[in-house]
Design an enzyme around this catalytic site. Structure first.
Site, PDB file in Angstrom:
ATOM      1  N   SER A   1       0.891  -1.202   0.005  1.00 38.09           N
ATOM      2  CA  SER A   1       0.128   0.101  -0.114  1.00 38.09           C
ATOM      3  C   SER A   1       0.947   1.338  -0.063  1.00 38.09           C
ATOM      4  O   SER A   1       2.291   1.033   0.452  1.00 38.09           O
ATOM      5  CB  SER A   1      -0.863  -0.072   1.399  1.00 38.09           C
ATOM      6  OG  SER A   1      -1.519   1.148   1.494  1.00 38.09           O
TER       7      SER A   1
ATOM      8  N   TYR B   1      -1.911  -0.993  10.695  1.00 39.40           N
ATOM      9  CA  TYR B   1      -1.900  -1.248   9.333  1.00 39.40           C
ATOM     10  C   TYR B   1      -0.521  -0.602   8.379  1.00 39.40           C
ATOM     11  O   TYR B   1       0.058  -1.275   7.790  1.00 39.40           O
ATOM     12  CB  TYR B   1      -3.174  -0.505   8.482  1.00 39.40           C
ATOM     13  CG  TYR B   1      -3.371  -0.831   7.109  1.00 39.40           C
ATOM     14  CD1 TYR B   1      -3.732  -1.968   6.623  1.00 39.40           C
ATOM     15  CD2 TYR B   1      -3.153   0.080   6.165  1.00 39.40           C
ATOM     16  CE1 TYR B   1      -4.097  -2.127   5.395  1.00 39.40           C
ATOM     17  CE2 TYR B   1      -3.456  -0.199   4.890  1.00 39.40           C
ATOM     18  CZ  TYR B   1      -3.771  -1.237   4.390  1.00 39.40           C
ATOM     19  OH  TYR B   1      -4.106  -1.494   3.200  1.00 39.40           O
TER      20      TYR B   1
HETATM   21  N1  LIG Z   1      -8.790  -0.731  -0.802  1.00 41.65           N
HETATM   22  C1  LIG Z   1      -7.876   0.215  -0.725  1.00 41.65           C
HETATM   23  O1  LIG Z   1      -7.902   1.379  -0.829  1.00 41.65           O
HETATM   24  C2  LIG Z   1      -6.321  -0.440  -0.668  1.00 41.65           C
HETATM   25  C3  LIG Z   1      -5.094   0.326  -0.523  1.00 41.65           C
HETATM   26  C4  LIG Z   1      -3.970  -0.369  -0.448  1.00 41.65           C
HETATM   27  C5  LIG Z   1      -3.667  -1.373  -0.444  1.00 41.65           C
HETATM   28  N2  LIG Z   1      -4.937  -2.369  -0.149  1.00 41.65           N
HETATM   29  C6  LIG Z   1      -4.515  -3.744   0.079  1.00 41.65           C
HETATM   30  O2  LIG Z   1      -5.266  -4.514  -1.128  1.00 41.65           O
HETATM   31  C7  LIG Z   1      -5.479  -5.819  -0.511  1.00 41.65           C
HETATM   32  C8  LIG Z   1      -7.108  -6.214  -0.681  1.00 41.65           C
HETATM   33  O3  LIG Z   1      -7.782  -5.305  -0.045  1.00 41.65           O
HETATM   34  P1  LIG Z   1      -8.955  -4.826  -0.476  1.00 41.65           P
HETATM   35  O4  LIG Z   1      -9.110  -3.246  -0.386  1.00 41.65           O
HETATM   36  O5  LIG Z   1      -9.752  -5.493  -1.653  1.00 41.65           O
HETATM   37  O6  LIG Z   1     -10.171  -5.155   0.719  1.00 41.65           O
HETATM   38  P2  LIG Z   1     -11.197  -6.225   0.715  1.00 41.65           P
HETATM   39  O7  LIG Z   1     -12.257  -6.079  -0.128  1.00 41.65           O
HETATM   40  O8  LIG Z   1     -11.665  -6.209   2.378  1.00 41.65           O
HETATM   41  O9  LIG Z   1     -10.652  -7.681   0.572  1.00 41.65           O
HETATM   42  C9  LIG Z   1      -9.715  -8.412   1.403  1.00 41.65           C
HETATM   43  C10 LIG Z   1      -9.701  -9.622   1.025  1.00 41.65           C
HETATM   44  O10 LIG Z   1      -8.716 -10.324   1.929  1.00 41.65           O
HETATM   45  C11 LIG Z   1      -9.390 -11.528   2.370  1.00 41.65           C
HETATM   46  N3  LIG Z   1      -8.654 -11.576   3.903  1.00 41.65           N
HETATM   47  C12 LIG Z   1      -8.792 -11.125   5.060  1.00 41.65           C
HETATM   48  N4  LIG Z   1      -8.448 -11.653   5.888  1.00 41.65           N
HETATM   49  C13 LIG Z   1      -8.027 -13.033   5.638  1.00 41.65           C
HETATM   50  C14 LIG Z   1      -7.608 -13.906   6.083  1.00 41.65           C
HETATM   51  N5  LIG Z   1      -7.515 -14.087   7.463  1.00 41.65           N
HETATM   52  N6  LIG Z   1      -7.456 -15.264   5.346  1.00 41.65           N
HETATM   53  C15 LIG Z   1      -7.383 -15.157   3.973  1.00 41.65           C
HETATM   54  N7  LIG Z   1      -8.146 -14.270   3.558  1.00 41.65           N
HETATM   55  C16 LIG Z   1      -8.323 -13.118   4.061  1.00 41.65           C
HETATM   56  C17 LIG Z   1     -10.827 -11.250   2.184  1.00 41.65           C
HETATM   57  O11 LIG Z   1     -11.437 -12.436   2.018  1.00 41.65           O
HETATM   58  P3  LIG Z   1     -12.276 -13.307   3.370  1.00 41.65           P
HETATM   59  O12 LIG Z   1     -13.078 -12.084   4.167  1.00 41.65           O
HETATM   60  O13 LIG Z   1     -13.222 -14.257   2.562  1.00 41.65           O
HETATM   61  O14 LIG Z   1     -11.316 -14.011   3.888  1.00 41.65           O
HETATM   62  C18 LIG Z   1     -10.901 -10.469   0.951  1.00 41.65           C
HETATM   63  O15 LIG Z   1     -11.089 -11.509  -0.123  1.00 41.65           O
HETATM   64  C19 LIG Z   1      -5.067  -5.726   0.896  1.00 41.65           C
HETATM   65  O16 LIG Z   1      -3.888  -6.379   1.113  1.00 41.65           O
HETATM   66  C20 LIG Z   1      -5.201  -4.132   1.271  1.00 41.65           C
HETATM   67  O17 LIG Z   1      -4.299  -3.966   2.489  1.00 41.65           O
HETATM   68  C21 LIG Z   1      -6.166  -1.833  -0.354  1.00 41.65           C
END
Ligand SMILES: NC(=O)c1ccc[n+]([C@@H]2O[C@H](COP(=O)([O-])OP(=O)(O)OC[C@H]3O[C@@H](n4cnc5c(N)ncnc54)[C@H](OP(=O)(O)O)[C@@H]3O)[C@@H](O)[C@H]2O)c1
Length: 263
Positions: A142, A155
């Site tokens: 991120s 985070y």
């Molecule tokens: N959205 C943003 O603005 C942003 C910005 C920078 C970086 N990111 C990064 O992008 C990545 C994806 O996040 P997102 O934004 O798409 O959020 P999200 O919609 O909440 O997706 C998170 C994903 O991670 C999975 N997950 C969470 N805990 C888990 C566990 N214990 N074991 C296995 N899977 C797990 C969730 O699936 P389940 O709940 O089904 O397990 C879900 O598929 C993350 O690493 C986040 O830090 C996001």
């Protein structure tokens, strides 16, 4: 549509929503064979069914925080298509709260998934990649992996840890045929704020608004392009991406500004 992932076998974590879901559709459209992982099997099934060719997609439910079980999941993932070309460590969880009010358990839960989960998954596939002298480890970090942000210390720290670990890994394995790519998104539309933890480490259950967030499909296209090109690191986002050079080149100015964010 480009076919630059034709027949590549990609193991993608966090594929049940948000960025991971959008990446699944993007990789599949670009010719990949996919293994989708996350905890929620029904959501993984939904994503598989919506991929352009579900016959090229398998699911492997897992909890990235269950570190003991991950070596076995690595074996199962390899067995599904016979080998693995790319691991995309995308599963992640956010936490919001002031440091003084955040319990150690919340910090540990964030690190368990974001850092130790990604490390364990990588260690589960790395020996075989090194043996074949081919493979690609991708990590979704991120912009907060490079920036301090108030109320997101846990985070931020977990994403900073990914930067240090996987940049070091790259230096170790580059001459053995294994690539390492770090992806650093800014704000992207997803479930991340709804799924974030509170100060006690429990799911918050309600989203906090993030304005000007990029659409997940747009982010996924950019991320897939960076992976296809084998980039070492790729930072992207809206206007917030300019905070990275601001912090790198004028840290005192960044510090002045960030101390004035209302928390
Ligand atoms: N959205 C943003 O603005 C942003 C910005 C920078 C970086 N990111 C990064 O992008 C990545 C994806 O996040 P997102 O934004 O798409 O959020 P999200 O919609 O909440 O997706 C998170 C994903 O991670 C999975 N997950 C969470 N805990 C888990 C566990 N214990 N074991 C296995 N899977 C797990 C969730 O699936 P389940 O709940 O089904 O397990 C879900 O598929 C993350 O690493 C986040 O830090 C996001």
């Amino acid at each position: 549509m480009k076919q630059d992932f034709q027949n590549k076998i990609i193991w993608l974590t966090g594929a049940s929503s948000g960025i991971g879901e959008a990446l699944a559709y993007e990789f599949c459209q670009r010719g990949a064979r996919l293994i989708l992982s996350a905890r929620r099997t029904a959501e993984l099934e939904r994503v598989r069914a919506q991929c352009i060719d579900p016959t090229r997609v398998k699911i492997l439910p897992l909890d990235a925080a269950d570190l003991e079980n991950i070596p076995e999941k690595g074996k199962q993932a390899r067995a599904l298509f016979g080998t693995l070309d790319i691991l995309v460590n995308n599963a992640g969880i956010a936490q919001r709260g002031r440091v003084v009010e955040t319990e150690m358990l919340a910090l540990q839960r964030v690190f368990q998934v974001n850092f130790f989960g990604a490390v364990a998954l990588t260690k589960a596939v790395l020996p075989e990649m090194l043996e074949r002298r081919a493979g690609h480890i991708v990590v979704v970090s991120s912009l907060t992996g490079k920036l301090p942000v108030p109320k997101h210390a846990a985070y931020c720290a977990s994403k900073h840890a990914l930067q240090g670990y996987f940049n070091s890994l790259r230096a170790e394995v580059a001459r053995q045929g294994v690539k390492v790519t770090l992806l650093l998104p800014g704000f992207v539309q997803s479930e991340i704020s709804k799924n974030s933890l509170d100060e006690r480490g429990n799911p918050r259950g309600k989203a906090f608004a993030v304005r000007r967030a990029m659409r997940a499909d747009v982010a996924a296209r950019k991320m897939a392009n960076a992976i296809a090109r084998g980039k070492e690191q790729y930072e992207f986002g809206g206007i917030e991406r300019f905070a990275v050079p601001l912090y790198a080149f004028t840290p005192r100015l960044y510090s002045y500004a960030v101390k004035r964010i209302k928390t």
